[in-house]
Write a protein that holds these residues in place. Structure first.
Motif, PDB file in Angstrom:
ATOM      1  N   GLN A  64      -4.789 -22.365  13.272  1.00  0.00           N
ATOM      2  CA  GLN A  64      -4.538 -23.277  12.169  1.00  0.00           C
ATOM      3  C   GLN A  64      -3.075 -23.144  11.755  1.00  0.00           C
ATOM      4  O   GLN A  64      -2.510 -22.049  11.800  1.00  0.00           O
ATOM      5  N   VAL A  65      -2.475 -24.247  11.377  1.00  0.00           N
ATOM      6  CA  VAL A  65      -1.103 -24.253  10.875  1.00  0.00           C
ATOM      7  C   VAL A  65      -1.198 -24.288   9.355  1.00  0.00           C
ATOM      8  O   VAL A  65      -1.811 -25.192   8.783  1.00  0.00           O
ATOM      9  N   PHE A 112      -3.388 -35.306  26.144  1.00  0.00           N
ATOM     10  CA  PHE A 112      -3.769 -36.100  27.312  1.00  0.00           C
ATOM     11  C   PHE A 112      -4.411 -37.432  26.929  1.00  0.00           C
ATOM     12  O   PHE A 112      -4.114 -38.454  27.523  1.00  0.00           O
ATOM     13  N   TRP A 113      -5.282 -37.455  25.958  1.00  0.00           N
ATOM     14  CA  TRP A 113      -5.994 -38.657  25.575  1.00  0.00           C
ATOM     15  C   TRP A 113      -5.151 -39.493  24.603  1.00  0.00           C
ATOM     16  O   TRP A 113      -5.472 -39.664  23.438  1.00  0.00           O
ATOM     17  N   ALA A 114      -4.016 -39.972  25.071  1.00  0.00           N
ATOM     18  CA  ALA A 114      -3.101 -40.837  24.300  1.00  0.00           C
ATOM     19  C   ALA A 114      -2.654 -40.193  22.993  1.00  0.00           C
ATOM     20  O   ALA A 114      -2.334 -40.879  22.029  1.00  0.00           O
ATOM     21  N   GLY A 115      -2.619 -38.867  22.939  1.00  0.00           N
ATOM     22  CA  GLY A 115      -2.132 -38.166  21.756  1.00  0.00           C
ATOM     23  C   GLY A 115      -3.107 -38.104  20.600  1.00  0.00           C
ATOM     24  O   GLY A 115      -2.780 -37.566  19.543  1.00  0.00           O
ATOM     25  N   VAL A 116      -4.320 -38.644  20.781  1.00  0.00           N
ATOM     26  CA  VAL A 116      -5.308 -38.658  19.696  1.00  0.00           C
ATOM     27  C   VAL A 116      -5.613 -37.240  19.233  1.00  0.00           C
ATOM     28  O   VAL A 116      -5.752 -36.985  18.033  1.00  0.00           O
ATOM     29  N   GLY A 117      -5.697 -36.304  20.173  1.00  0.00           N
ATOM     30  CA  GLY A 117      -5.997 -34.920  19.809  1.00  0.00           C
ATOM     31  C   GLY A 117      -4.931 -34.277  18.946  1.00  0.00           C
ATOM     32  O   GLY A 117      -5.214 -33.383  18.150  1.00  0.00           O
ATOM     33  N   LEU A 118      -3.686 -34.743  19.091  1.00  0.00           N
ATOM     34  CA  LEU A 118      -2.599 -34.188  18.271  1.00  0.00           C
ATOM     35  C   LEU A 118      -2.617 -34.764  16.858  1.00  0.00           C
ATOM     36  O   LEU A 118      -2.405 -34.038  15.887  1.00  0.00           O
ATOM     37  N   ILE A 119      -2.873 -36.071  16.748  1.00  0.00           N
ATOM     38  CA  ILE A 119      -2.859 -36.683  15.413  1.00  0.00           C
ATOM     39  C   ILE A 119      -4.203 -36.543  14.690  1.00  0.00           C
ATOM     40  O   ILE A 119      -4.328 -36.953  13.546  1.00  0.00           O
ATOM     41  N   TRP A 120      -5.183 -35.937  15.378  1.00  0.00           N
ATOM     42  CA  TRP A 120      -6.487 -35.696  14.760  1.00  0.00           C
ATOM     43  C   TRP A 120      -6.332 -34.905  13.460  1.00  0.00           C
ATOM     44  O   TRP A 120      -7.137 -35.060  12.530  1.00  0.00           O
ATOM     45  N   ALA A 121      -5.320 -34.081  13.375  1.00  0.00           N
ATOM     46  CA  ALA A 121      -5.095 -33.257  12.184  1.00  0.00           C
ATOM     47  C   ALA A 121      -4.937 -34.099  10.919  1.00  0.00           C
ATOM     48  O   ALA A 121      -5.211 -33.623   9.818  1.00  0.00           O
ATOM     49  N   ALA A 122      -4.518 -35.342  11.066  1.00  0.00           N
ATOM     50  CA  ALA A 122      -4.357 -36.213   9.892  1.00  0.00           C
ATOM     51  C   ALA A 122      -5.697 -36.518   9.233  1.00  0.00           C
ATOM     52  O   ALA A 122      -5.757 -36.762   8.034  1.00  0.00           O
ATOM     53  N   TRP A 123      -6.811 -36.483  10.004  1.00  0.00           N
ATOM     54  CA  TRP A 123      -8.128 -36.796   9.460  1.00  0.00           C
ATOM     55  C   TRP A 123      -8.981 -35.557   9.232  1.00  0.00           C
ATOM     56  O   TRP A 123      -9.960 -35.622   8.520  1.00  0.00           O
ATOM     57  N   ASP A 124      -8.623 -34.465   9.864  1.00  0.00           N
ATOM     58  CA  ASP A 124      -9.430 -33.256   9.748  1.00  0.00           C
ATOM     59  C   ASP A 124      -9.211 -32.616   8.376  1.00  0.00           C
ATOM     60  O   ASP A 124      -8.063 -32.477   7.938  1.00  0.00           O
ATOM     61  N   LYS A 175      -9.328 -29.600   7.452  1.00  0.00           N
ATOM     62  CA  LYS A 175      -8.557 -28.358   7.547  1.00  0.00           C
ATOM     63  C   LYS A 175      -7.237 -28.568   8.286  1.00  0.00           C
ATOM     64  O   LYS A 175      -6.553 -27.612   8.644  1.00  0.00           O
ATOM     65  N   ARG A 176      -6.889 -29.818   8.519  1.00  0.00           N
ATOM     66  CA  ARG A 176      -5.630 -30.190   9.174  1.00  0.00           C
ATOM     67  C   ARG A 176      -5.478 -29.565  10.559  1.00  0.00           C
ATOM     68  O   ARG A 176      -4.397 -29.169  10.950  1.00  0.00           O
ATOM     69  N   GLN A 177      -6.582 -29.472  11.299  1.00  0.00           N
ATOM     70  CA  GLN A 177      -6.546 -28.931  12.649  1.00  0.00           C
ATOM     71  C   GLN A 177      -6.617 -30.050  13.674  1.00  0.00           C
ATOM     72  O   GLN A 177      -7.513 -30.895  13.613  1.00  0.00           O
ATOM     73  N   VAL A 194      -2.715 -16.596  -0.289  1.00  0.00           N
ATOM     74  CA  VAL A 194      -3.494 -17.815  -0.180  1.00  0.00           C
ATOM     75  C   VAL A 194      -2.903 -18.628   0.956  1.00  0.00           C
ATOM     76  O   VAL A 194      -1.690 -18.841   0.994  1.00  0.00           O
ATOM     77  N   ALA A 195      -3.739 -19.058   1.881  1.00  0.00           N
ATOM     78  CA  ALA A 195      -3.308 -19.892   2.997  1.00  0.00           C
ATOM     79  C   ALA A 195      -3.823 -21.306   2.778  1.00  0.00           C
ATOM     80  O   ALA A 195      -5.020 -21.510   2.611  1.00  0.00           O
ATOM     81  N   ILE A 196      -2.916 -22.256   2.768  1.00  0.00           N
ATOM     82  CA  ILE A 196      -3.242 -23.660   2.551  1.00  0.00           C
ATOM     83  C   ILE A 196      -2.876 -24.419   3.819  1.00  0.00           C
ATOM     84  O   ILE A 196      -1.790 -24.208   4.364  1.00  0.00           O
ATOM     85  N   PRO A 197      -3.752 -25.300   4.309  1.00  0.00           N
ATOM     86  CA  PRO A 197      -3.384 -26.071   5.506  1.00  0.00           C
ATOM     87  C   PRO A 197      -2.047 -26.785   5.308  1.00  0.00           C
ATOM     88  O   PRO A 197      -1.799 -27.383   4.261  1.00  0.00           O
ATOM     89  N   ALA A 198      -1.186 -26.676   6.296  1.00  0.00           N
ATOM     90  CA  ALA A 198       0.137 -27.310   6.221  1.00  0.00           C
ATOM     91  C   ALA A 198      -0.022 -28.826   6.187  1.00  0.00           C
ATOM     92  O   ALA A 198      -0.912 -29.386   6.828  1.00  0.00           O
ATOM     93  N   SER A 199       0.844 -29.466   5.439  1.00  0.00           N
ATOM     94  CA  SER A 199       0.774 -30.924   5.326  1.00  0.00           C
ATOM     95  C   SER A 199       1.128 -31.576   6.664  1.00  0.00           C
ATOM     96  O   SER A 199       1.832 -31.002   7.493  1.00  0.00           O
TER      97      SER A 199
END
Length: 168
Positions: free
Chosen positions: A148-149, A122-134, A136-138, A25-30
């Motif tokens: 996926q992590v 590049f876009w002020a890191g928004v793409g990296l922290i997007w995982a907090a709202w996605d 599937k944590r992507q 079972v693969a669960i999105p990493a926290s």
């Protein structure tokens, strides 16, 4: 066989009849694990070399920056080649996988780390922290690279971790 879910409980209960088969079972990493992994990577590959460079100036013997950068990048790339994940992910026990599979190619790892991640940052890191709202944590880099992590568990291992599970 592998199943992907946001939580392991429904998959585990539905598959408990097939205990003879190895089922993963693969669960999105926290977000916490991902942040700790990123922190480890930043300390090892950015802060330590930068600190060595700054300390060299403070004692009057500057350390050339280029060799420090080359050593850090070489160690990072060697870890990616050997483990197919960053040292931070390795130490936090999470896996980098192709979305929908338990495997990942080195090519996809490099696309994620060296093409998609800079675009996400590049876009002020928004793409990296997007995982907090996605759900599937992507992050954007995961979405761009098709990765996926996750935390991966054997069903039996995960069952033993569940409260109230009686061992046979």
């Amino acid at each position: 066989r592998c199943f992907f879910t946001d939580t392991a409980t429904p998959v585990i209960s539905a598959l408990s009849l097939h205990a003879a088969l190895p089922i993963f079972v693969a669960i999105p990493a926290s977000i916490k694990r991902r942040a700790v992994g990123l922190g480890i990577d930043l300390v090892v590959f950015v802060l330590i070399p930068t600190g060595m460079w700054v300390q060299g100036f403070s004692v009057g013997e500057p350390v050339p920056l280029l060799p420090l950068v080359l050593v850090a990048v070489t160690l990072y790339v060697m870890t990616l080649i050997a483990a197919k994940r960053s040292p931070g992910k390795l130490l936090t026990g999470v896996e980098l996988i192709e979305y929908g599979s338990l495997k990942i190619s080195r090519k996809r790892v490099f696309v994620r780390e060296f093409l998609a991640r800079p675009l996400a940052a590049f876009w002020a890191g928004v793409g990296l922290i997007w995982a907090a709202w996605d759900p599937k944590r992507q992050g954007w880099h995961d979405l761009l690279a098709g990765t996926q992590v996750v935390e991966v568990f054997l069903v039996e291992q995960r069952l033993q971790d569940q409260p109230g599970h009686a061992q046979s």
